[in-house]
Every structure is written in C-alpha cells, then in structure tokens.
Design a protein around this motif. Structure first.
Motif, PDB file in Angstrom:
ATOM      1  N   LYS A 172       0.833  -1.211   0.000  1.00  0.00           N
ATOM      2  CA  LYS A 172       0.000   0.000   0.000  1.00  0.00           C
ATOM      3  C   LYS A 172       0.867   1.261   0.000  1.00  0.00           C
ATOM      4  N   PRO A 173       1.750   1.367  -0.978  1.00  0.00           N
ATOM      5  CA  PRO A 173       2.703   2.477  -1.005  1.00  0.00           C
ATOM      6  C   PRO A 173       2.053   3.785  -1.448  1.00  0.00           C
ATOM      7  N   LYS A 174       2.747   4.872  -1.189  1.00  0.00           N
ATOM      8  CA  LYS A 174       2.291   6.178  -1.662  1.00  0.00           C
ATOM      9  C   LYS A 174       2.553   6.339  -3.153  1.00  0.00           C
ATOM     10  N   VAL A 175       3.587   5.661  -3.645  1.00  0.00           N
ATOM     11  CA  VAL A 175       3.972   5.754  -5.049  1.00  0.00           C
ATOM     12  C   VAL A 175       4.636   4.439  -5.435  1.00  0.00           C
ATOM     13  N   ILE A 176       4.470   4.036  -6.691  1.00  0.00           N
ATOM     14  CA  ILE A 176       5.197   2.875  -7.212  1.00  0.00           C
ATOM     15  C   ILE A 176       6.132   3.355  -8.314  1.00  0.00           C
ATOM     16  N   LEU A 177       7.391   2.953  -8.213  1.00  0.00           N
ATOM     17  CA  LEU A 177       8.402   3.263  -9.209  1.00  0.00           C
ATOM     18  C   LEU A 177       8.602   2.041 -10.104  1.00  0.00           C
ATOM     19  N   PHE A 178       8.554   2.238 -11.400  1.00  0.00           N
ATOM     20  CA  PHE A 178       8.739   1.157 -12.377  1.00  0.00           C
ATOM     21  C   PHE A 178      10.004   1.439 -13.174  1.00  0.00           C
ATOM     22  N   ASP A 179      10.990   0.551 -13.075  1.00  0.00           N
ATOM     23  CA  ASP A 179      12.252   0.743 -13.784  1.00  0.00           C
ATOM     24  C   ASP A 179      12.303  -0.169 -15.000  1.00  0.00           C
ATOM     25  N   GLU A 180      11.881   0.355 -16.154  1.00  0.00           N
ATOM     26  CA  GLU A 180      11.839  -0.391 -17.411  1.00  0.00           C
ATOM     27  C   GLU A 180      11.231  -1.777 -17.200  1.00  0.00           C
ATOM     28  N   PRO A 181       9.982  -1.839 -16.739  1.00  0.00           N
ATOM     29  CA  PRO A 181       9.399  -3.116 -16.320  1.00  0.00           C
ATOM     30  C   PRO A 181       9.162  -4.120 -17.432  1.00  0.00           C
ATOM     31  N   THR A 182       9.242  -3.685 -18.690  1.00  0.00           N
ATOM     32  CA  THR A 182       9.009  -4.629 -19.790  1.00  0.00           C
ATOM     33  C   THR A 182      10.269  -4.924 -20.588  1.00  0.00           C
ATOM     34  N   SER A 183      11.399  -4.331 -20.218  1.00  0.00           N
ATOM     35  CA  SER A 183      12.590  -4.439 -21.062  1.00  0.00           C
ATOM     36  C   SER A 183      13.182  -5.849 -21.078  1.00  0.00           C
ATOM     37  N   ALA A 184      12.916  -6.646 -20.042  1.00  0.00           N
ATOM     38  CA  ALA A 184      13.459  -8.009 -19.989  1.00  0.00           C
ATOM     39  C   ALA A 184      12.486  -9.053 -20.531  1.00  0.00           C
ATOM     40  N   LEU A 185      11.360  -8.609 -21.050  1.00  0.00           N
ATOM     41  CA  LEU A 185      10.324  -9.541 -21.485  1.00  0.00           C
ATOM     42  C   LEU A 185      10.403  -9.828 -22.976  1.00  0.00           C
ATOM     43  N   ASP A 186       9.993 -11.026 -23.343  1.00  0.00           N
ATOM     44  CA  ASP A 186       9.797 -11.315 -24.757  1.00  0.00           C
ATOM     45  C   ASP A 186       8.696 -10.402 -25.294  1.00  0.00           C
ATOM     46  N   PRO A 187       8.788  -9.986 -26.552  1.00  0.00           N
ATOM     47  CA  PRO A 187       7.829  -9.023 -27.086  1.00  0.00           C
ATOM     48  C   PRO A 187       6.362  -9.410 -26.899  1.00  0.00           C
ATOM     49  N   GLU A 188       6.063 -10.721 -26.998  1.00  0.00           N
ATOM     50  CA  GLU A 188       4.658 -11.128 -26.904  1.00  0.00           C
ATOM     51  C   GLU A 188       4.119 -11.040 -25.476  1.00  0.00           C
ATOM     52  N   LEU A 189       4.998 -10.833 -24.496  1.00  0.00           N
ATOM     53  CA  LEU A 189       4.574 -10.756 -23.097  1.00  0.00           C
ATOM     54  C   LEU A 189       4.467  -9.319 -22.587  1.00  0.00           C
ATOM     55  N   VAL A 190       4.937  -8.380 -23.392  1.00  0.00           N
ATOM     56  CA  VAL A 190       4.949  -6.983 -22.953  1.00  0.00           C
ATOM     57  C   VAL A 190       3.536  -6.467 -22.699  1.00  0.00           C
ATOM     58  N   GLY A 191       2.615  -6.813 -23.589  1.00  0.00           N
ATOM     59  CA  GLY A 191       1.257  -6.275 -23.514  1.00  0.00           C
ATOM     60  C   GLY A 191       0.540  -6.592 -22.215  1.00  0.00           C
ATOM     61  N   GLU A 192       0.747  -7.816 -21.675  1.00  0.00           N
ATOM     62  CA  GLU A 192       0.014  -8.191 -20.465  1.00  0.00           C
ATOM     63  C   GLU A 192       0.477  -7.375 -19.256  1.00  0.00           C
ATOM     64  N   VAL A 193       1.747  -6.992 -19.231  1.00  0.00           N
ATOM     65  CA  VAL A 193       2.247  -6.159 -18.137  1.00  0.00           C
ATOM     66  C   VAL A 193       1.779  -4.711 -18.311  1.00  0.00           C
ATOM     67  N   LEU A 194       1.860  -4.202 -19.543  1.00  0.00           N
ATOM     68  CA  LEU A 194       1.403  -2.834 -19.791  1.00  0.00           C
ATOM     69  C   LEU A 194      -0.085  -2.679 -19.503  1.00  0.00           C
ATOM     70  N   GLN A 195      -0.861  -3.733 -19.758  1.00  0.00           N
ATOM     71  CA  GLN A 195      -2.295  -3.664 -19.466  1.00  0.00           C
ATOM     72  C   GLN A 195      -2.544  -3.461 -17.973  1.00  0.00           C
ATOM     73  N   VAL A 196      -1.829  -4.215 -17.151  1.00  0.00           N
ATOM     74  CA  VAL A 196      -1.976  -4.066 -15.697  1.00  0.00           C
ATOM     75  C   VAL A 196      -1.556  -2.662 -15.273  1.00  0.00           C
ATOM     76  N   MET A 197      -0.445  -2.178 -15.815  1.00  0.00           N
ATOM     77  CA  MET A 197       0.025  -0.845 -15.455  1.00  0.00           C
ATOM     78  C   MET A 197      -0.964   0.238 -15.892  1.00  0.00           C
ATOM     79  N   THR A 198      -1.540   0.070 -17.059  1.00  0.00           N
ATOM     80  CA  THR A 198      -2.518   1.043 -17.543  1.00  0.00           C
ATOM     81  C   THR A 198      -3.754   1.052 -16.652  1.00  0.00           C
TER      82      THR A 198
END
Length: 259
Positions: A172-198
């Motif tokens: 339950k943080p005041k802020v969440i910092l994301f450090d290139e959260p999709t850069s280590a993922l295979d391209p087909e997996l990027v969308g599922e993480v970005l969806q959660v972030m969005t």
C-alpha cells in the motif's frame, strides 16, 4: 527548509549524482502529485534509472533533496535540520515506495502468493490470515488467480512481473516506481504487463515509470519527462512532449524510437 503540500507525493529538488568523475544527474527538479502518472523517457545513459533509484535511496544523492510525502528520503527533520537515518528507519521510509524492477527480483524459493505477502507480514506486521487474503485479491487483480502456488521458475516473464506488481501493491505504497518493467520480457509478453500498469494508472495509482514504451506514455501518462545527459530537457503532457516536442533533442529521440 523544504515544505511539501498535501497533494505532492514526490518532490526532487536540485538532485545531483556522480559516479566517480561522471555526473549522471545534473540538477533534477521534479514534482509528482497524488494520482499522477509520470513517464521518464530518454536514451540509455540519460540518467532515468539512476534518478528512479535515488527516489528510494538505492542510490544516495550527492546534492539536493528528494521528499516522499512529508519525509526527506534518508533523513528526518529536527530543529530545522536534516539528520541521516539509521538503516531500520530508512527501511520504514522505503515501505512507502513500491519498486518494480526490470528483472522481477522475486524470491525463487517462495510461491507467487508467498512473494506477495512477505512484505506486509515482515515489514507492516500484517497478520498472516489477513495478508494471505489481501495477497489472493491482488493476484486476482493482476490476472494470476490460478498461479497462487506456483514458484517463479514455473511462471513466464510476464507472469513474474505481474507478481512483482502485486507485491509492490501489497505494501500500500504512496507511489510505485517502475524501472523499465518490460525491457526483460519477450515481445509477446509486454502487452500483459502494460495492461496491468494502464489499469493501475486509470485507477489513480501514483506512478513514476521509466520506459521506452511510447504507447503506454501516450495512453497512461499525465506528464512525460524527457531526460538527456542527466538533465530534464522537456516536460509536459504526452500530447505536447510526444506529439509536438519543442526541443530538437526530444525530436531526434522520438524519430528513432517511433520508426
């Protein structure tokens, strides 16, 4: 002495950071307000990740201050002066700042659920039964209701990153910092993480995101900050910085990443 208003979650003032003789951050000023999503863009070496790591004192600044809420990170105020915190007090400050890394950083010997509930139980003192119920709810929220008892090695990169997001939310943080959260993922997996972030962005989670995903910046960001050479070159809403950049350096960067 610095003052921080109620709606300001993060404030950086004159932040400078050096590694040896190389000055990585050269006087960064930034304000992040409650519910705001700020995306940091820039080429590799621009200082984005270093700045993010300074926000929760994984890196110690050489000059300037960073405040989260009414607390200067790494310090406490007394008699109008800042005094360095001991490690235990610093850990309590960091509990207010969620962090999602490039490489997930999950405990390999713990299940998805155990990874999520570890922090609330150990740091916040949440009872096990309550932490477990909250952990299940959070894993459901990120689309992993059927992976509670799976170990990280049995999960895809995208699934591991979603566990990491649930783990950050569990505190339950005041802020969440994301450090290139999709850069280590295979391209087909990027969308599922970005969806959660969005979805988190639309729900009003305060977020600071280092990413090269321009589509996410366009859709989810309230403010886009373009960094180059350890400085903020340009900042504003995505329609301005991405759609109609004022600075030549910003235009050069976008011309490369959007081709």
């Amino acid at each position: 002495m610095t003052t921080v208003t109620d709606d300001v979650v993060v404030r950086a003032i004159g932040v400078r950071k050096r590694f040896g003789t190389h000055e990585v951050l050269r006087g960064i000023d930034l304000t992040v307000r409650r519910g705001q999503v700020v995306v940091l863009l820039g080429a590799s070496g621009a200082g984005k990740s270093t700045f993010l790591r300074c926000m929760n004192r994984l890196e110690v600044v050489d000059e300037g201050e960073i405040w989260v809420g009414d607390q200067p990170i790494g310090f406490r105020q007394r008699d109008g002066k800042l005094h360095a915190l001991r490690e235990s007090a610093l850990a309590a400050q960091r509990a207010e700042i969620g962090m999602v890394f490039q490489r997930f950083n999950l405990f390999p010997h713990r299940t998805a659920l155990e990874n999520v509930i570890e922090g609330p139980m150990q740091v916040r003192g949440v009872p096990a039964k309550q932490a477990r119920a909250q952990g299940i709810e959070l894993l459901q929220r990120v689309g992993l209701a059927d992976k509670l008892d799976q170990y990280p090695a049995r999960l895809s990169g995208g699934q591991q990153q979603r566990v990491a997001i649930a783990r950050a939310l569990a505190m339950k943080p005041k802020v969440i910092l994301f450090d290139e959260p999709t850069s280590a993922l295979d391209p087909e997996l990027v969308g599922e993480v970005l969806q959660v972030m969005t979805e988190l962005a639309h729900e009003g989670m305060t977020m600071v995101v280092v990413t090269h995903e321009i589509s996410f910046a366009r859709e989810a960001a309230d403010e886009v900050v373009f960094m180059d050479g350890g400085q903020i070159v340009e900042a504003g809403p995505p329609e301005q910085v991405i759609g109609n950049p004022r600075h030549a350096r910003t235009r050069q960067f976008l011309a490369r990443v959007l081709t």
